[in-house]
Design an enzyme around this catalytic site. Structure first.
Site, mmCIF file in Angstrom:
data_model
loop_
_atom_site.group_PDB
_atom_site.id
_atom_site.type_symbol
_atom_site.label_atom_id
_atom_site.label_comp_id
_atom_site.label_asym_id
_atom_site.label_seq_id
_atom_site.Cartn_x
_atom_site.Cartn_y
_atom_site.Cartn_z
ATOM 1 N N HIS A 1 154.482 61.430 71.865
ATOM 2 C CA HIS A 1 155.038 62.498 71.012
ATOM 3 C C HIS A 1 153.933 63.283 70.297
ATOM 4 O O HIS A 1 154.221 64.289 69.656
ATOM 5 C CB HIS A 1 155.989 61.888 69.991
ATOM 6 C CG HIS A 1 155.253 61.067 68.965
ATOM 7 N ND1 HIS A 1 154.633 59.877 69.273
ATOM 8 C CD2 HIS A 1 154.999 61.295 67.666
ATOM 9 C CE1 HIS A 1 154.040 59.412 68.198
ATOM 10 N NE2 HIS A 1 154.243 60.247 67.196
ATOM 11 N N ASP A 2 152.687 62.815 70.355
ATOM 12 C CA ASP A 2 151.590 63.497 69.672
ATOM 13 C C ASP A 2 150.786 64.357 70.647
ATOM 14 O O ASP A 2 150.996 64.313 71.860
ATOM 15 C CB ASP A 2 150.663 62.478 68.997
ATOM 16 C CG ASP A 2 151.252 61.973 67.680
ATOM 17 O OD1 ASP A 2 151.978 62.738 67.023
ATOM 18 O OD2 ASP A 2 150.990 60.815 67.333
ATOM 19 N N ARG B 1 153.700 70.356 68.139
ATOM 20 C CA ARG B 1 153.980 69.097 68.836
ATOM 21 C C ARG B 1 155.435 69.001 69.289
ATOM 22 O O ARG B 1 155.778 68.201 70.155
ATOM 23 C CB ARG B 1 153.611 67.893 67.956
ATOM 24 C CG ARG B 1 152.104 67.706 67.806
ATOM 25 C CD ARG B 1 151.766 66.515 66.928
ATOM 26 N NE ARG B 1 152.270 66.695 65.573
ATOM 27 C CZ ARG B 1 152.301 65.736 64.644
ATOM 28 N NH1 ARG B 1 151.868 64.538 64.935
ATOM 29 N NH2 ARG B 1 152.752 65.977 63.430
ATOM 30 N N HIS C 1 151.178 55.548 54.651
ATOM 31 C CA HIS C 1 151.724 56.450 53.627
ATOM 32 C C HIS C 1 153.235 56.299 53.540
ATOM 33 O O HIS C 1 153.872 55.784 54.468
ATOM 34 C CB HIS C 1 151.383 57.906 53.967
ATOM 35 C CG HIS C 1 151.588 58.231 55.421
ATOM 36 N ND1 HIS C 1 150.576 58.142 56.350
ATOM 37 C CD2 HIS C 1 152.686 58.604 56.116
ATOM 38 C CE1 HIS C 1 151.047 58.467 57.547
ATOM 39 N NE2 HIS C 1 152.327 58.746 57.427
ATOM 40 N N GLU D 1 148.055 51.822 66.326
ATOM 41 C CA GLU D 1 147.994 53.248 66.652
ATOM 42 C C GLU D 1 146.733 53.776 65.974
ATOM 43 O O GLU D 1 146.739 54.148 64.806
ATOM 44 C CB GLU D 1 149.232 53.992 66.157
ATOM 45 C CG GLU D 1 149.343 55.396 66.740
ATOM 46 C CD GLU D 1 149.018 56.545 65.791
ATOM 47 O OE1 GLU D 1 148.767 57.659 66.271
ATOM 48 O OE2 GLU D 1 149.005 56.344 64.564
ATOM 49 N N GLN E 1 153.504 63.375 52.549
ATOM 50 C CA GLN E 1 153.183 62.005 52.985
ATOM 51 C C GLN E 1 152.057 61.480 52.096
ATOM 52 O O GLN E 1 150.896 61.877 52.270
ATOM 53 C CB GLN E 1 152.765 61.996 54.462
ATOM 54 C CG GLN E 1 153.924 62.266 55.408
ATOM 55 C CD GLN E 1 153.477 62.614 56.821
ATOM 56 O OE1 GLN E 1 152.717 63.560 57.019
ATOM 57 N NE2 GLN E 1 153.952 61.871 57.799
ATOM 58 N N ASP F 1 151.467 52.479 62.453
ATOM 59 C CA ASP F 1 151.136 53.902 62.487
ATOM 60 C C ASP F 1 149.872 54.205 61.668
ATOM 61 O O ASP F 1 149.710 53.676 60.561
ATOM 62 C CB ASP F 1 152.331 54.680 61.913
ATOM 63 C CG ASP F 1 152.107 56.179 61.950
ATOM 64 O OD1 ASP F 1 151.997 56.716 63.054
ATOM 65 O OD2 ASP F 1 152.025 56.799 60.873
HETATM 66 C C1 GLC Z 1 150.804 59.067 63.668
HETATM 67 C C2 GLC Z 1 152.005 59.620 64.391
HETATM 68 C C3 GLC Z 1 152.089 61.086 64.174
HETATM 69 C C4 GLC Z 1 152.189 61.368 62.688
HETATM 70 C C5 GLC Z 1 151.076 60.681 61.913
HETATM 71 C C6 GLC Z 1 151.371 60.637 60.460
HETATM 72 O O1 GLC Z 1 149.621 59.554 64.184
HETATM 73 O O2 GLC Z 1 151.958 59.278 65.749
HETATM 74 O O3 GLC Z 1 153.167 61.660 64.861
HETATM 75 O O4 GLC Z 1 152.156 62.736 62.450
HETATM 76 O O5 GLC Z 1 150.910 59.339 62.310
HETATM 77 O O6 GLC Z 1 152.370 59.702 60.188
#
Ligand code: GLC
Length: 593
Positions: free
Chosen positions: A380-381, A487, A171, A313, A239, A271
């Site tokens: 970070h998640d 988070r 996105h 990811e 997004q 991502d």
């Molecule tokens: C991924 C990132 C996360 C974010 C999501 C949307 O999962 O790690 O922090 O909110 O993508 O970009």
């Protein structure tokens, strides 16, 4: 970075050279499977060849030399004892230049890969921690400039470290020029995003979808009057999901990635890779077409920057993550987050049992030899318990969620969000989830988690702050811009005073830092070979796995429980003996064959 600027630099003859390469042909085969019927496909291929030719021509000599040197060892990033380190730039050091001043800290931890979280220019205001990108060709002005990014990459290289950054490929921000051009009715961008005019149509898609942020951003569509309907927004409303059914989207994203690779980025975290392709009636994750895209991407990146690695990811079930490596003949990502093992690790600590963890580690071993895991404790998640839903009964996942969500346990975490009726995912810094530094067992728990993670096959990842046991960032609640997003609890600022304290031998922080340094130094000395086998010990609370060495093997044993366990005497709990693993103790040893 504008399209025009690219086009004037491009030369058709360079495009011809690209087309002669077998990698190009493999990529075209993949793309034809998904775009073969698209009327703009042929034109896109021409454009793509020219842009790849230009990127090849522009690849700086120093980076081309690195590609050549690494061609002998395509998995150059897999270096024993050289972990990855992940942080937000602003929370680590303020700016990219500030980060350069703190590289000694990374050096002290033997870091091999440095992953700053999104640093490209985001939209103004809430940007989901930078994951709403407004320009892939520029750096967030609060953090620095593209030249600063090039300098950071070069400074890291000079210290034998590599820069990996996020490619937010699913996105863009609503403010991104592609979206703005769509809103301005530019026909070239008409099909860059997915806009449904009819609410009934939205509902028809939604039936099979699962919300990512059911609490803070329910639904996968956002009504946007200027866009003329419901825009697909898997994550936050700002997004906008790109429409990968349009081959031009693929070309633009590839182009953006190559531009950054030529700025010195040595690896990309792709991502939200699971979400790229949408198909009605499905959950729109992990679809076969997403894998076509990744196979094509791997080939085309290799045409320009063969040593650059791709990290998936995909925080999905193990069965869904494994295909992101592709096969040796048709590769996709070189690395993937080992989220199954990470999740099971926390669950094992809650239950003081190794059964699920052992099974999940064994399953992770089904990866192909060319793919490697990024093993981690925190990031970070949030910790998404649901990712293990095909392996662990829901009641047990719920118990883990409660345990770390701050209910009747030592853990100081918060429960984030999950679809109705499912266990809420978990938030919190590792040290806090381990009880907080004033809990006498917390340091042992944290060391255990990292002691296992460093021993696993793959690359260990250190999340900023864990090296000194940094605790939750509780004051996120005082900031109106952050307080609704739990988070932020685990996104503290680096505490450099605490880091300095960690250099004083007797503090608990020093214990953690020194432990990580020791693990890393040991791994550098040991010559561990690929593969790992989980061993059954007959003791629920002990995890044992072995990894082969040239002669003999490396053994990692971890006591997941809060009582000492004697590994030799059956059933007895003893202390003060070499065979005794203390509560949360980890032992690394070598066994001759
Ligand atoms: C991924 C990132 C996360 C974010 C999501 C949307 O999962 O790690 O922090 O909110 O993508 O970009």
């Amino acid at each position: 970075m504008t399209l025009q600027a690219f086009d004037t630099l491009a030369s058709p003859s360079r495009g011809q050279t690209v087309k002669a390469d077998p990698l190009w042909r493999s990529a075209v085969t993949e793309l034809t499977q998904i775009y073969g019927d698209h009327s703009g496909f042929a034109r896109c291929l021409e454009d793509m060849a020219i842009r790849i030719g230009r990127a090849r021509f522009e690849r700086p000599a120093e980076l081309a030399a690195l590609d050549a040197a690494r061609s002998e060892r395509p998995d150059w990033y897999l270096r024993p004892g050289r972990p990855a380190y992940c942080t937000y730039i602003d929370r680590f050091a303020g700016t990219l230049r500030g980060t350069i001043r703190h590289l000694d800290h990374l050096k002290d931890l033997n870091i091999g890969i440095f992953h700053p979280l999104p640093l490209l220019k985001p939209r103004e205001g809430d940007s989901d921690g930078g994951f709403a990108v407004a320009d892939y060709g520029d750096v967030d002005p609060r953090l620095g400039t593209m030249d600063d990014l090039r300098d950071l990459a070069a400074e890291l290289r000079a210290r034998d470290m590599s820069l990996v950054i996020d490619m937010v490929c699913n996105h863009t921000a609503r403010e991104h020029p592609w979206a703005q051009k769509m809103l301005a009715a530019d026909p070239d961008f008409a099909d860059f995003y997915i806009v449904l005019e009819d609410r009934a149509e939205v509902d028809a898609w939604e039936v099979a979808l699962q919300d990512v942020f059911p609490g803070t951003a329910p639904g996968s569509f956002t009504y946007d009057a200027p866009a003329g309907g419901w825009v697909w927004t898997t994550f936050y409303p700002f997004q906008w999901d790109l429409n990968y059914a349009n081959p031009r989207v693929f070309v633009e994203m590839l182009d953006s990635l190559l531009y950054l690779a030529n700025a010195g980025v040595e690896g990309f975290r792709l991502d939200s890779t699971a979400f790229l392709w949408k198909q009605k009636g499905t959950i729109c994750r992990n679809l076969p077409q997403t894998h076509n895209i990744l196979r094509a991407l791997r080939c085309l990146v290799s045409l320009v920057a063969p040593s650059v690695f791709l990290l998936a990811e995909a925080i999905e079930s193990q069965a869904s993550v494994l295909p992101f490596f592709g096969t040796p003949q048709a590769r996709e990502c070189d690395l993937a987050y080992n989220n199954g093992v990470m999740t099971a690790l926390w669950g094992a600590m809650a239950d003081q049992k190794s059964d699920v963890l052992g099974a999940v580690i064994t399953r992770a071993g089904e990866k192909p030899a060319h793919g490697h895991w990024l093993n981690y404790v925190r990031c970070h998640d949030d910790i998404i318990w649901l990712a293990l839903a095909d392996t662990v009964p829901m009641a047990r996942l719920k118990a883990w969620s409660d345990f770390f969500g701050g209910q009747a346990s030592y853990a100081r975490g918060l429960a984030f969000q999950a679809p109705d009726g499912f266990p809420a995912s978990g938030c919190g810094m590792a040290a806090s989830l381990c009880g907080g530094l004033d809990d006498p067992q917390a340091v042992a728990r944290l060391k255990m988690l990292y002691g296992i993670t460093y021993a696993l096959e793959g690359i260990p990842l250190l999340y900023m702050g864990d090296e000194i046991g940094l605790e939750n960032f509780e004051s996120f609640r005082d900031d109106p811009a952050l307080r609704d997003e739990l988070r932020w609890l685990h996104r503290p600022e680096m505490d450099w005073a605490a880091a300095a304290q960690a250099l004083e031998p007797s503090s608990p922080r020093a214990g953690i830092l020194g432990y990580l340094q020791k693990l890393s130094a040991l791994l550098m000395r040991l010559d561990i070979l690929p593969g790992q086998t989980v061993k059954s010990t007959g003791r629920d609370a002990v995890l044992t796995f072995e990894r082969p060495m040239a002669s003999g093997c490396f053994v990692c044993e971890a006591n997941l429980s809060d009582v000492a366990i004697d590994l030799l005497c059956s059933g007895d709990i003893l202390t003060g003996d070499r065979s005794v693993l203390p509560p949360y103790g980890v032992r690394w040893s070598m066994r001759a064959l």
